[in-house]
Design a protein around this motif. Structure first.
Motif, short mmCIF file in Angstrom:
data_model
loop_
_atom_site.label_atom_id
_atom_site.label_comp_id
_atom_site.label_asym_id
_atom_site.label_seq_id
_atom_site.Cartn_x
_atom_site.Cartn_y
_atom_site.Cartn_z
N MET A 108 0.49 8.20 -1.76
CA MET A 108 -0.72 8.08 -0.95
C MET A 108 -1.08 9.41 -0.30
O MET A 108 -2.26 9.79 -0.20
CB MET A 108 -0.53 7.00 0.12
CG MET A 108 -0.35 5.60 -0.42
SD MET A 108 -1.83 4.99 -1.26
CE MET A 108 -1.19 3.45 -1.96
N GLY A 126 -2.60 2.48 3.38
CA GLY A 126 -1.93 2.72 2.11
C GLY A 126 -0.44 2.89 2.25
O GLY A 126 0.34 2.46 1.39
N ILE A 172 1.30 -0.26 1.87
CA ILE A 172 1.01 -0.86 0.57
C ILE A 172 0.14 -2.11 0.70
O ILE A 172 -0.16 -2.78 -0.31
CB ILE A 172 2.29 -1.15 -0.26
CG1 ILE A 172 1.98 -1.05 -1.77
CG2 ILE A 172 2.90 -2.51 0.10
CD1 ILE A 172 1.50 0.28 -2.24
N PRO A 191 -3.38 -3.96 0.84
CA PRO A 191 -4.65 -3.57 0.22
C PRO A 191 -5.73 -3.35 1.26
O PRO A 191 -5.73 -3.97 2.33
CB PRO A 191 -4.98 -4.77 -0.67
CG PRO A 191 -4.31 -5.93 -0.03
CD PRO A 191 -3.04 -5.38 0.59
N ASP A 242 -13.36 1.01 0.64
CA ASP A 242 -13.20 1.60 -0.69
C ASP A 242 -13.92 2.94 -0.73
O ASP A 242 -15.05 3.06 -1.20
CB ASP A 242 -13.76 0.65 -1.76
CG ASP A 242 -13.72 1.27 -3.15
OD1 ASP A 242 -12.83 2.12 -3.39
OD2 ASP A 242 -14.58 0.93 -3.98
N GLU A 248 -11.23 -0.35 -5.67
CA GLU A 248 -9.77 -0.41 -5.72
C GLU A 248 -9.20 -0.79 -4.36
O GLU A 248 -9.72 -0.37 -3.33
CB GLU A 248 -9.20 0.94 -6.13
CG GLU A 248 -9.58 1.37 -7.54
CD GLU A 248 -9.15 2.80 -7.81
OE1 GLU A 248 -8.50 3.02 -8.84
OE2 GLU A 248 -9.47 3.69 -6.99
N HIS A 300 -6.41 0.32 -3.41
CA HIS A 300 -5.74 1.54 -2.96
C HIS A 300 -6.49 2.75 -3.52
O HIS A 300 -6.08 3.35 -4.51
CB HIS A 300 -4.28 1.55 -3.41
CG HIS A 300 -3.45 0.51 -2.75
ND1 HIS A 300 -3.10 -0.67 -3.36
CD2 HIS A 300 -2.91 0.45 -1.50
CE1 HIS A 300 -2.38 -1.40 -2.53
NE2 HIS A 300 -2.25 -0.75 -1.40
N ASN A 309 -4.58 6.14 -4.30
CA ASN A 309 -3.61 6.16 -5.40
C ASN A 309 -3.72 4.84 -6.13
O ASN A 309 -3.10 3.85 -5.75
CB ASN A 309 -2.20 6.40 -4.90
CG ASN A 309 -1.22 6.73 -6.02
OD1 ASN A 309 -1.62 6.91 -7.18
ND2 ASN A 309 0.05 6.81 -5.69
N SER A 310 -4.50 4.83 -7.16
CA SER A 310 -4.89 3.60 -7.83
C SER A 310 -3.73 2.68 -8.19
O SER A 310 -3.85 1.47 -8.11
CB SER A 310 -5.69 3.95 -9.10
OG SER A 310 -6.06 2.79 -9.80
N GLY A 345 -1.19 1.86 -6.75
CA GLY A 345 -0.56 1.11 -5.67
C GLY A 345 -0.73 -0.39 -5.77
O GLY A 345 0.08 -1.14 -5.22
N TRP A 346 -1.76 -0.85 -6.50
CA TRP A 346 -1.98 -2.30 -6.59
C TRP A 346 -0.78 -3.03 -7.19
O TRP A 346 -0.43 -4.14 -6.74
CB TRP A 346 -3.24 -2.60 -7.43
CG TRP A 346 -3.07 -2.37 -8.91
CD1 TRP A 346 -3.29 -1.21 -9.58
CD2 TRP A 346 -2.62 -3.32 -9.88
NE1 TRP A 346 -3.02 -1.37 -10.92
CE2 TRP A 346 -2.61 -2.66 -11.14
CE3 TRP A 346 -2.24 -4.65 -9.83
CZ2 TRP A 346 -2.22 -3.29 -12.31
CZ3 TRP A 346 -1.85 -5.29 -11.00
CH2 TRP A 346 -1.85 -4.61 -12.22
N TRP A 356 -6.60 -4.97 -9.43
CA TRP A 356 -6.59 -3.87 -8.46
C TRP A 356 -7.69 -3.94 -7.41
O TRP A 356 -7.88 -3.00 -6.64
CB TRP A 356 -6.70 -2.53 -9.18
CG TRP A 356 -7.75 -2.50 -10.25
CD1 TRP A 356 -9.09 -2.36 -10.07
CD2 TRP A 356 -7.55 -2.64 -11.65
NE1 TRP A 356 -9.74 -2.40 -11.27
CE2 TRP A 356 -8.81 -2.56 -12.27
CE3 TRP A 356 -6.41 -2.82 -12.45
CZ2 TRP A 356 -8.96 -2.67 -13.66
CZ3 TRP A 356 -6.56 -2.92 -13.82
CH2 TRP A 356 -7.83 -2.84 -14.41
#
Length: 378
Positions: free
Chosen positions: A97, A130, A133, A135, A141, A147, A149, A152-153, A155-156, A205
């Motif tokens: 992140m 983030g 963790i 959402p 967004d 997303e 996150h 840092n995509s 992270g989902w 995500w």
């Protein structure tokens, strides 16, 4: 008497081939993300099934969690289990992140036209969320890709990994093999329905009802199928298992899209078979494999060590790559591959540096700090 975490929960012998396979899948994920912006849509991406690596990770995770913890619950609390999982996963979440936030204002691109209008306080808020963790809602967004996150995509998938870990620790670890088999069977039906009705399992995500349902469906079957496999499978001894399993993983993930736009269900059927049948077979073969040379052992060790750091740090680099492609319309694979290769190699180097200079020292410090307060039976 105070017993440290390491004493109370001494590590069991692990499966080096499974470590190596996790690294192979992580590298393929990077190639998927590097070829994704070169396609015109989800039907013509060069590494078309690279996203299935996430489902493979979930299955590996369930297998490893069952192997590492199923027999330890008489000496371990849910709190201690959760602490150990946080110690293992969260340092790289924080680093990923942070890297995403540092690069946020430098990804100047037509694909994110409003990126420089985001106030610093909002970026810091997204960063702090983030780190947990959890959402972020669509109102936060800041990148505009819907997303959960946006810094840092990837992270989902860690969000759903934590959910699976909590379900295991609080409830499903107590299931008999029969009950677990029923749960896995129902989850397989739900996964197949998702894949065949949508044409694939891609998604999970975004923080909305539909995407969370996809994420949970993608998590439940592979994670708990991995747990069931760990409980019931009796590994044998198979030579050259790492080679054959690596080839199988690559074959599944590099397979072109099947059926096209006219027959989406065919691709969904393919993905269902891969996740429900082929991935458990690969993990079983990997757990049964024996390493015949020291070189092969070193390779599996290296791939296993970098797999999680690579997964968590590569996407902040991919953002720059995507920005470059969006600013140079019509870029072909022939033009892009040198830059893509540079990103891939750079991500591997960054992952190894993050492992040795950050992840391992931080986890060692966390374990040391935790061990000072861990009572007997914790």
């Amino acid at each position: 008497m105070v017993v440290t975490n390491d004493q109370a929960l001494a590590p069991k012998p692990h499966y080096p081939i499974l470590d190596g396979l996790r690294g192979v899948a992580a590298i393929i994920v990077v190639t998927f993300h590097l070829t994704e912006p070169l396609g015109t849509g989800h039907l013509d991406i060069l590494v078309n099934h690279g996203y299935l690596a996430v489902d493979f990770f979930f299955l590996l995770s369930g297998f490893v969690i069952g192997y590492a913890y199923d027999e330890r619950w008489p000496k371990m609390s849910v709190g201690n289990f959760s602490k150990r999982r946080i110690e293992r996963l969260q340092p790289m979440v924080v680093l990923g992140m942070t890297l995403g936030a540092l690069g946020f204002y430098f990804t100047d691109s037509t694909i994110w036209p409003l990126i420089h209008t985001v106030p610093v306080w909002k970026l810091l808020l997204v960063l702090l969320i983030g780190y947990t963790i959890l959402p972020v809602p669509l109102s936060l967004d800041i990148r505009g890709w819907e997303e959960m996150h946006p810094l840092n995509s990837v992270g989902w998938s860690l969000f759903f990994e934590y959910i699976a870990n909590l379900l295991y620790a609080l409830w499903i670890r107590k299931f008999s093999n029969t009950a677990l088999t029923i749960l896995v069977g129902l989850s397989a039906i739900a996964l197949a329905h998702l894949a065949i009705s949508h044409g694939d399992v891609s998604g999970g995500w975004t923080l909305n009802v539909e995407q969370v349902r996809i994420g949970l469906t993608r998590t439940m079957y592979p994670f708990f199928a991995g747990l069931l496999l760990c409980r019931v499978a009796k590994p044998t001894r198979i030579k050259n298992a790492f080679l054959w399993c690596s080839l199988l993983v690559a074959l599944v993930l590099y397979m072109p899209r099947i059926g096209g736009a006219e027959q989406l269900w065919l691709n969904g059927l393919y993905e269902s078979v891969c996740i429900i049948l082929v991935f458990p077979l690969i993990v079983y073969l990997g757990a049964s494999g024996v390493l015949s040379t020291q070189r092969e052992n070193k390779l599996c060790t290296f791939l296993g060590e970098i797999s999680y750091p690579l997964y968590m740090v590569h996407y902040p680099l991919v953002y720059f790559y995507v920005a470059w492609i969006s600013n140079h319309k019509g870029v072909t694979l022939e033009q892009a591959w040198p830059y893509a290769l540079l990103i891939l190699l750079g991500a591997i180097v960054l992952a190894y540096a993050a492992l040795k200079w950050y992840d391992e020292p931080v986890r060692h410090w966390l374990r040391k700090k935790s061990s000072k307060t861990a009572p007997v039976g914790a």
